[in-house]
Design a protein around this motif. Structure first.
Motif, PDB file in Angstrom:
ATOM      1  N   ALA A 121       0.834  -1.210   0.000  1.00  0.00           N
ATOM      2  CA  ALA A 121       0.000   0.000   0.000  1.00  0.00           C
ATOM      3  C   ALA A 121       0.872   1.265   0.000  1.00  0.00           C
ATOM      4  CB  ALA A 121      -0.927  -0.002   1.206  1.00  0.00           C
ATOM      5  N   LEU A 122       1.960   1.240   0.785  1.00  0.00           N
ATOM      6  CA  LEU A 122       2.861   2.398   0.837  1.00  0.00           C
ATOM      7  C   LEU A 122       3.507   2.635  -0.521  1.00  0.00           C
ATOM      8  CD1 LEU A 122       4.607   1.944   4.307  1.00  0.00           C
ATOM      9  CD2 LEU A 122       3.027   3.754   3.634  1.00  0.00           C
ATOM     10  N   GLU A 123       3.916   1.552  -1.182  1.00  0.00           N
ATOM     11  CA  GLU A 123       4.525   1.680  -2.504  1.00  0.00           C
ATOM     12  C   GLU A 123       3.500   2.221  -3.501  1.00  0.00           C
ATOM     13  OE1 GLU A 123       7.251   1.950  -5.343  1.00  0.00           O
ATOM     14  OE2 GLU A 123       7.603   1.519  -3.213  1.00  0.00           O
ATOM     15  N   HIS A 124       2.261   1.752  -3.364  1.00  0.00           N
ATOM     16  CA  HIS A 124       1.182   2.247  -4.235  1.00  0.00           C
ATOM     17  C   HIS A 124       0.972   3.739  -4.013  1.00  0.00           C
ATOM     18  CE1 HIS A 124      -2.893   2.948  -5.759  1.00  0.00           C
ATOM     19  NE2 HIS A 124      -2.698   1.895  -6.537  1.00  0.00           N
ATOM     20  N   PHE A 125       1.034   4.159  -2.747  1.00  0.00           N
ATOM     21  CA  PHE A 125       0.874   5.574  -2.418  1.00  0.00           C
ATOM     22  C   PHE A 125       1.982   6.412  -3.065  1.00  0.00           C
ATOM     23  CE2 PHE A 125       2.185   9.019   0.554  1.00  0.00           C
ATOM     24  CZ  PHE A 125       1.130   9.880   0.309  1.00  0.00           C
ATOM     25  N   ARG A 126       3.217   5.929  -2.983  1.00  0.00           N
ATOM     26  CA  ARG A 126       4.334   6.677  -3.576  1.00  0.00           C
ATOM     27  C   ARG A 126       4.132   6.845  -5.086  1.00  0.00           C
ATOM     28  NH1 ARG A 126       8.520   7.491  -0.132  1.00  0.00           N
ATOM     29  NH2 ARG A 126       8.671   6.149   1.701  1.00  0.00           N
ATOM     30  N   ARG A 127       3.712   5.769  -5.744  1.00  0.00           N
ATOM     31  CA  ARG A 127       3.481   5.856  -7.192  1.00  0.00           C
ATOM     32  C   ARG A 127       2.300   6.783  -7.475  1.00  0.00           C
ATOM     33  NH1 ARG A 127       4.151   0.157  -7.130  1.00  0.00           N
ATOM     34  NH2 ARG A 127       1.891  -0.078  -7.362  1.00  0.00           N
TER      35      ARG A 127
ATOM     36  N   ALA B  16       6.399  11.689   1.927  1.00  0.00           N
ATOM     37  CA  ALA B  16       6.172  11.544   0.484  1.00  0.00           C
ATOM     38  C   ALA B  16       5.341  12.704  -0.057  1.00  0.00           C
ATOM     39  CB  ALA B  16       5.481  10.215   0.200  1.00  0.00           C
ATOM     40  N   CYS B  17       4.363  13.132   0.735  1.00  0.00           N
ATOM     41  CA  CYS B  17       3.534  14.277   0.355  1.00  0.00           C
ATOM     42  C   CYS B  17       4.406  15.526   0.200  1.00  0.00           C
ATOM     43  CB  CYS B  17       2.450  14.505   1.401  1.00  0.00           C
ATOM     44  SG  CYS B  17       1.490  16.015   1.188  1.00  0.00           S
ATOM     45  N   SER B  18       5.331  15.731   1.133  1.00  0.00           N
ATOM     46  CA  SER B  18       6.220  16.901   1.085  1.00  0.00           C
ATOM     47  C   SER B  18       7.104  16.873  -0.153  1.00  0.00           C
ATOM     48  CB  SER B  18       7.090  16.954   2.348  1.00  0.00           C
ATOM     49  OG  SER B  18       6.292  17.070   3.511  1.00  0.00           O
ATOM     50  N   ASP B  19       7.637  15.694  -0.477  1.00  0.00           N
ATOM     51  CA  ASP B  19       8.482  15.566  -1.678  1.00  0.00           C
ATOM     52  C   ASP B  19       7.695  15.966  -2.924  1.00  0.00           C
ATOM     53  OD1 ASP B  19      10.608  14.705  -0.169  1.00  0.00           O
ATOM     54  OD2 ASP B  19      10.234  12.575  -0.515  1.00  0.00           O
ATOM     55  N   ALA B  20       6.455  15.469  -3.010  1.00  0.00           N
ATOM     56  CA  ALA B  20       5.625  15.780  -4.177  1.00  0.00           C
ATOM     57  C   ALA B  20       5.300  17.275  -4.237  1.00  0.00           C
ATOM     58  CB  ALA B  20       4.339  14.962  -4.142  1.00  0.00           C
ATOM     59  N   LEU B  21       4.976  17.863  -3.080  1.00  0.00           N
ATOM     60  CA  LEU B  21       4.669  19.300  -3.040  1.00  0.00           C
ATOM     61  C   LEU B  21       5.884  20.132  -3.438  1.00  0.00           C
ATOM     62  CD1 LEU B  21       2.590  19.543   0.263  1.00  0.00           C
ATOM     63  CD2 LEU B  21       1.725  19.886  -2.058  1.00  0.00           C
ATOM     64  N   ALA B  22       7.067  19.720  -2.966  1.00  0.00           N
ATOM     65  CA  ALA B  22       8.291  20.463  -3.295  1.00  0.00           C
ATOM     66  C   ALA B  22       8.531  20.452  -4.795  1.00  0.00           C
ATOM     67  CB  ALA B  22       9.481  19.851  -2.557  1.00  0.00           C
TER      68      ALA B  22
ATOM     69  N   GLN C 267      -0.671   2.548  18.299  1.00  0.00           N
ATOM     70  CA  GLN C 267      -0.673   3.923  17.839  1.00  0.00           C
ATOM     71  C   GLN C 267       0.729   4.417  17.448  1.00  0.00           C
ATOM     72  OE1 GLN C 267      -2.125   7.200  20.450  1.00  0.00           O
ATOM     73  NE2 GLN C 267      -3.950   7.038  19.177  1.00  0.00           N
ATOM     74  N   GLU C 268       1.778   3.919  18.125  1.00  0.00           N
ATOM     75  CA  GLU C 268       3.141   4.367  17.835  1.00  0.00           C
ATOM     76  C   GLU C 268       3.508   4.029  16.398  1.00  0.00           C
ATOM     77  OE1 GLU C 268       2.258   2.519  20.387  1.00  0.00           O
ATOM     78  OE2 GLU C 268       2.416   3.957  22.040  1.00  0.00           O
ATOM     79  N   ILE C 269       3.181   2.799  15.969  1.00  0.00           N
ATOM     80  CA  ILE C 269       3.461   2.395  14.593  1.00  0.00           C
ATOM     81  C   ILE C 269       2.668   3.268  13.623  1.00  0.00           C
ATOM     82  CG2 ILE C 269       3.229   0.518  12.911  1.00  0.00           C
ATOM     83  CD1 ILE C 269       3.656  -1.433  15.215  1.00  0.00           C
ATOM     84  N   THR C 270       1.439   3.566  13.999  1.00  0.00           N
ATOM     85  CA  THR C 270       0.577   4.356  13.128  1.00  0.00           C
ATOM     86  C   THR C 270       1.152   5.750  12.897  1.00  0.00           C
ATOM     87  OG1 THR C 270      -1.278   3.180  14.123  1.00  0.00           O
ATOM     88  CG2 THR C 270      -1.812   5.030  12.715  1.00  0.00           C
ATOM     89  N   PHE C 271       1.707   6.356  13.948  1.00  0.00           N
ATOM     90  CA  PHE C 271       2.282   7.689  13.785  1.00  0.00           C
ATOM     91  C   PHE C 271       3.570   7.644  12.966  1.00  0.00           C
ATOM     92  CE2 PHE C 271      -0.433   8.863  17.460  1.00  0.00           C
ATOM     93  CZ  PHE C 271      -1.095   9.903  16.843  1.00  0.00           C
ATOM     94  N   SER C 272       4.291   6.528  13.024  1.00  0.00           N
ATOM     95  CA  SER C 272       5.453   6.363  12.143  1.00  0.00           C
ATOM     96  C   SER C 272       5.009   6.320  10.689  1.00  0.00           C
ATOM     97  CB  SER C 272       6.217   5.084  12.496  1.00  0.00           C
ATOM     98  OG  SER C 272       6.741   5.167  13.807  1.00  0.00           O
ATOM     99  N   LEU C 273       3.901   5.626  10.442  1.00  0.00           N
ATOM    100  CA  LEU C 273       3.346   5.578   9.088  1.00  0.00           C
ATOM    101  C   LEU C 273       2.904   6.966   8.641  1.00  0.00           C
ATOM    102  CD1 LEU C 273       1.219   2.304   9.310  1.00  0.00           C
ATOM    103  CD2 LEU C 273       3.333   2.632   8.035  1.00  0.00           C
ATOM    104  N   LEU C 274       2.354   7.730   9.578  1.00  0.00           N
ATOM    105  CA  LEU C 274       1.934   9.095   9.261  1.00  0.00           C
ATOM    106  C   LEU C 274       3.135   9.910   8.760  1.00  0.00           C
ATOM    107  CD1 LEU C 274      -0.181  11.420   9.336  1.00  0.00           C
ATOM    108  CD2 LEU C 274       0.573  11.845  11.689  1.00  0.00           C
ATOM    109  N   SER C 275       4.275   9.766   9.435  1.00  0.00           N
ATOM    110  CA  SER C 275       5.480  10.496   9.024  1.00  0.00           C
ATOM    111  C   SER C 275       5.922  10.083   7.629  1.00  0.00           C
ATOM    112  CB  SER C 275       6.611  10.257  10.033  1.00  0.00           C
ATOM    113  OG  SER C 275       6.305  10.847  11.287  1.00  0.00           O
ATOM    114  N   ILE C 276       5.813   8.781   7.331  1.00  0.00           N
ATOM    115  CA  ILE C 276       6.200   8.293   6.006  1.00  0.00           C
ATOM    116  C   ILE C 276       5.296   8.896   4.930  1.00  0.00           C
ATOM    117  CG2 ILE C 276       6.313   6.251   4.523  1.00  0.00           C
ATOM    118  CD1 ILE C 276       7.119   4.662   7.044  1.00  0.00           C
TER     119      ILE C 276
END
Length: 242
Positions: free
Chosen positions: A16-22, A152-158, A139-148
């Motif tokens: 899913a993460l790889e799909h999100f990046r693409r 990726a969102c920041s890279d795309a915006l930049a 929840q800790e894992i979930t917030f790590s996923l949030l950062s990931i």
């Protein structure tokens, strides 16, 4: 996460993460990038409201660019302004991890999360999510996923912002060029429209240009554009160049 995920589910998560990046790198405007990011972030099941504040390149102000649900835009805007006044927003902006805050909302206490949208030292904006009332498992894992996801969102915006800046520079340069051409066109008309004789002569004595009145003078002397002058006129020309 809800059902105590095992290895098979983790593989699905990485997929899913790889799909999100693409998905997000295929988008070339701010609106669609934020919409995709909001959809994936909502899938973490952490927030009841998700919002993105982006820096306006012209004013450097943080402006609300996307909020879901949209009806909460006014409430989120006021909450963020309130956190700006307390200084917590500025403190969160310096962090590269989820930063929690608690404040008073219209209907009672509100718990939220700030997360900077940045690439290297460049701050693009701020994510703000209002947490759900109940605590999410792992929840800790979930917030790590949030950062990931937000990374990726920041890279795309930049990438989009850089493209927009280059586009604006091209437009500005083109605008300056058009103004210069227009000014030159006006200047070029001045000799042609002058009632006085205007001639342009080369150093070798060749007549390069004559406006209407100048051409009449040339004809009276037996010359025309392209001819070479002689006699007293050539002496005057030689002295002028000297």
């Amino acid at each position: 996460q809800k059902h105590d995920a095992r290895n098979g589910d983790l593989l699905g998560l990485f997929s899913a993460l790889e799909h999100f990046r693409r998905d997000i790198t295929a988008r070339h405007d701010v609106k669609s990038i934020l919409e995709a990011s909001e959809m994936y972030v909502s899938g973490l099941d952490l927030f009841e409201t998700v919002s993105f504040f982006l820096v306006n390149p012209a004013s450097f102000d943080f402006e609300l660019a996307h909020c879901a649900p949209e009806t909460q835009g006014g409430v989120i805007h006021e909450l963020v302004r309130q956190e700006m006044r307390t200084g917590r927003f500025a403190w969160a902006l310096r962090q590269c991890t989820p930063t929690f805050f608690q404040t008073q909302g219209p209907t009672g206490p509100v718990r939220g999360v700030f997360h900077t949208l940045s690439v290297a030292t460049r701050r693009l904006g701020m994510f703000c999510g209002i947490l759900k009332r109940e605590r999410v498992p792992r929840q800790e894992i979930t917030f790590s996923l949030l950062s990931i996801l937000l990374g990726a969102c920041s890279d795309a915006l930049a990438g989009v912002r850089t493209t927009e800046e280059l586009h604006n520079q091209v437009l500005a340069a083109n605008g300056q060029l058009q103004r210069a051409l227009k000014e030159n066109e006006v200047l070029a008309r001045i000799p042609a429209e002058s009632p006085s004789p205007v001639l342009r002569l080369g150093r070798n004595g060749q007549v390069l240009y004559g406006n209407q009145t100048g051409s009449e003078v040339l004809r009276s002397l037996g010359w025309r554009v392209g001819d070479f002058i002689s006699g007293e006129w050539l002496d005057l020309l030689t002295d002028a160049f000297a």
